[in-house]
Design a protein around this motif. Sequence first.
Motif, PDB file in Angstrom:
ATOM      1  N   ARG A   5       1.872  35.075  25.120  1.00  0.00           N
ATOM      2  CA  ARG A   5       2.594  36.201  25.698  1.00  0.00           C
ATOM      3  C   ARG A   5       4.086  36.194  25.377  1.00  0.00           C
ATOM      4  NH1 ARG A   5       0.346  40.476  26.558  1.00  0.00           N
ATOM      5  NH2 ARG A   5       1.902  40.976  28.083  1.00  0.00           N
ATOM      6  N   GLU A   6       4.609  35.134  24.754  1.00  0.00           N
ATOM      7  CA  GLU A   6       6.029  35.101  24.425  1.00  0.00           C
ATOM      8  C   GLU A   6       6.278  35.833  23.115  1.00  0.00           C
ATOM      9  OE1 GLU A   6       7.386  31.083  24.430  1.00  0.00           O
ATOM     10  OE2 GLU A   6       6.912  30.817  26.538  1.00  0.00           O
ATOM     11  N   HIS A   7       7.486  36.342  22.971  1.00  0.00           N
ATOM     12  CA  HIS A   7       7.847  37.077  21.760  1.00  0.00           C
ATOM     13  C   HIS A   7       8.480  36.127  20.749  1.00  0.00           C
ATOM     14  CE1 HIS A   7       7.595  40.203  24.806  1.00  0.00           C
ATOM     15  NE2 HIS A   7       7.357  41.042  23.811  1.00  0.00           N
ATOM     16  N   ARG A   8       8.099  36.271  19.494  1.00  0.00           N
ATOM     17  CA  ARG A   8       8.746  35.539  18.416  1.00  0.00           C
ATOM     18  C   ARG A   8       9.879  36.392  17.889  1.00  0.00           C
ATOM     19  NH1 ARG A   8       6.404  31.075  16.331  1.00  0.00           N
ATOM     20  NH2 ARG A   8       4.215  30.765  16.818  1.00  0.00           N
ATOM     21  N   ARG A   9      10.945  35.719  17.468  1.00  0.00           N
ATOM     22  CA  ARG A   9      12.067  36.441  16.878  1.00  0.00           C
ATOM     23  C   ARG A   9      11.819  36.606  15.391  1.00  0.00           C
ATOM     24  NH1 ARG A   9      17.377  36.787  18.564  1.00  0.00           N
ATOM     25  NH2 ARG A   9      16.873  35.199  20.099  1.00  0.00           N
ATOM     26  N   VAL A  10      11.918  37.836  14.900  1.00  0.00           N
ATOM     27  CA  VAL A  10      11.786  38.161  13.474  1.00  0.00           C
ATOM     28  C   VAL A  10      13.054  38.885  13.064  1.00  0.00           C
ATOM     29  CG1 VAL A  10      10.479  39.433  11.742  1.00  0.00           C
ATOM     30  CG2 VAL A  10       9.274  38.333  13.644  1.00  0.00           C
ATOM     31  N   THR A  11      13.734  38.362  12.053  1.00  0.00           N
ATOM     32  CA  THR A  11      14.992  38.951  11.601  1.00  0.00           C
ATOM     33  C   THR A  11      14.860  39.371  10.153  1.00  0.00           C
ATOM     34  OG1 THR A  11      16.181  37.423  13.060  1.00  0.00           O
ATOM     35  CG2 THR A  11      17.474  38.544  11.366  1.00  0.00           C
ATOM     36  N   VAL A  12      15.095  40.639   9.883  1.00  0.00           N
ATOM     37  CA  VAL A  12      15.028  41.146   8.509  1.00  0.00           C
ATOM     38  C   VAL A  12      16.420  41.052   7.909  1.00  0.00           C
ATOM     39  CG1 VAL A  12      14.480  43.121   7.057  1.00  0.00           C
ATOM     40  CG2 VAL A  12      13.139  42.681   9.126  1.00  0.00           C
ATOM     41  N   GLU A  13      16.565  40.242   6.862  1.00  0.00           N
ATOM     42  CA  GLU A  13      17.845  40.090   6.179  1.00  0.00           C
ATOM     43  C   GLU A  13      17.944  41.149   5.087  1.00  0.00           C
ATOM     44  OE1 GLU A  13      20.402  37.729   6.572  1.00  0.00           O
ATOM     45  OE2 GLU A  13      19.373  37.292   8.457  1.00  0.00           O
ATOM     46  N   PRO A  14      18.938  42.010   5.127  1.00  0.00           N
ATOM     47  CA  PRO A  14      19.069  43.039   4.083  1.00  0.00           C
ATOM     48  C   PRO A  14      19.132  42.403   2.688  1.00  0.00           C
ATOM     49  CG  PRO A  14      20.592  43.458   5.873  1.00  0.00           C
ATOM     50  CD  PRO A  14      20.003  42.101   6.125  1.00  0.00           C
ATOM     51  N   GLY A  15      18.233  42.787   1.819  1.00  0.00           N
ATOM     52  CA  GLY A  15      18.206  42.243   0.463  1.00  0.00           C
ATOM     53  C   GLY A  15      17.692  40.822   0.377  1.00  0.00           C
ATOM     54  N   GLY A  16      17.216  40.275   1.479  1.00  0.00           N
ATOM     55  CA  GLY A  16      16.778  38.888   1.485  1.00  0.00           C
ATOM     56  C   GLY A  16      15.465  38.720   2.205  1.00  0.00           C
ATOM     57  N   PRO A  17      15.225  37.515   2.716  1.00  0.00           N
ATOM     58  CA  PRO A  17      13.935  37.224   3.335  1.00  0.00           C
ATOM     59  C   PRO A  17      13.811  37.777   4.753  1.00  0.00           C
ATOM     60  CG  PRO A  17      15.363  35.334   3.521  1.00  0.00           C
ATOM     61  CD  PRO A  17      16.129  36.361   2.720  1.00  0.00           C
ATOM     62  N   ILE A  18      12.617  37.630   5.290  1.00  0.00           N
ATOM     63  CA  ILE A  18      12.352  37.909   6.699  1.00  0.00           C
ATOM     64  C   ILE A  18      12.328  36.561   7.389  1.00  0.00           C
ATOM     65  CG2 ILE A  18      10.678  38.843   8.340  1.00  0.00           C
ATOM     66  CD1 ILE A  18       9.754  40.694   5.994  1.00  0.00           C
ATOM     67  N   LEU A  19      13.208  36.356   8.348  1.00  0.00           N
ATOM     68  CA  LEU A  19      13.313  35.082   9.062  1.00  0.00           C
ATOM     69  C   LEU A  19      12.471  35.150  10.325  1.00  0.00           C
ATOM     70  CD1 LEU A  19      17.168  34.551   8.720  1.00  0.00           C
ATOM     71  CD2 LEU A  19      15.345  33.736   7.207  1.00  0.00           C
ATOM     72  N   ILE A  20      11.558  34.183  10.476  1.00  0.00           N
ATOM     73  CA  ILE A  20      10.638  34.162  11.611  1.00  0.00           C
ATOM     74  C   ILE A  20      10.736  32.802  12.282  1.00  0.00           C
ATOM     75  CG2 ILE A  20       8.227  34.410  12.327  1.00  0.00           C
ATOM     76  CD1 ILE A  20       7.754  35.930   9.673  1.00  0.00           C
ATOM     77  N   ASP A  21      10.863  32.803  13.609  1.00  0.00           N
ATOM     78  CA  ASP A  21      10.846  31.539  14.346  1.00  0.00           C
ATOM     79  C   ASP A  21       9.508  30.855  14.111  1.00  0.00           C
ATOM     80  OD1 ASP A  21      13.320  32.194  15.268  1.00  0.00           O
ATOM     81  OD2 ASP A  21      12.750  32.415  17.364  1.00  0.00           O
ATOM     82  N   GLY A  22       9.540  29.611  13.605  1.00  0.00           N
ATOM     83  CA  GLY A  22       8.320  28.899  13.262  1.00  0.00           C
ATOM     84  C   GLY A  22       7.750  28.124  14.424  1.00  0.00           C
ATOM     85  N   PRO A  23       6.637  27.477  14.231  1.00  0.00           N
ATOM     86  CA  PRO A  23       5.851  27.426  12.999  1.00  0.00           C
ATOM     87  C   PRO A  23       5.080  28.727  12.768  1.00  0.00           C
ATOM     88  CG  PRO A  23       4.714  26.233  14.732  1.00  0.00           C
ATOM     89  CD  PRO A  23       6.024  26.689  15.312  1.00  0.00           C
ATOM     90  N   VAL A  24       4.722  28.980  11.501  1.00  0.00           N
ATOM     91  CA  VAL A  24       3.992  30.208  11.178  1.00  0.00           C
ATOM     92  C   VAL A  24       2.815  29.916  10.250  1.00  0.00           C
ATOM     93  CG1 VAL A  24       6.047  31.673  11.363  1.00  0.00           C
ATOM     94  CG2 VAL A  24       5.375  30.799   9.142  1.00  0.00           C
ATOM     95  N   GLN A  25       1.861  30.836  10.285  1.00  0.00           N
ATOM     96  CA  GLN A  25       0.777  30.888   9.308  1.00  0.00           C
ATOM     97  C   GLN A  25       0.859  32.274   8.689  1.00  0.00           C
ATOM     98  OE1 GLN A  25      -3.125  30.175  10.855  1.00  0.00           O
ATOM     99  NE2 GLN A  25      -2.543  28.298  11.872  1.00  0.00           N
TER     100      GLN A  25
END
Length: 66
Positions: A5-25
């Motif tokens: 039920r918790e939200h993960r932070r996802v940050t879209v970097e303009p011209g770069g990667p998508i940053l996601i609080d890990g761990p991820v699959q």
Amino acid sequence: MPTEREHRRVTVEPGGPILIDGPVQVQLPDGTTARSDRFVVAVCACRRSKRYPFCDTSHRKKIRDD
Ligand code: FES
């Protein structure tokens, strides 16, 4: 690790990667799964990474327009 039920932070970097609080699959179109246990995972959004689906900073390189 966040509970369901918790939200993960996802940050879209303009011209770069998508940053996601890990761990991820990351589920890939070919059916494989890429995993990362990093605190923050950089997922490639430019498709130029040699470590796809993870960013290898190739997005920073200029593309020659010959
Ligand atoms: S976003 Fe960094 S290599 Fe693609």
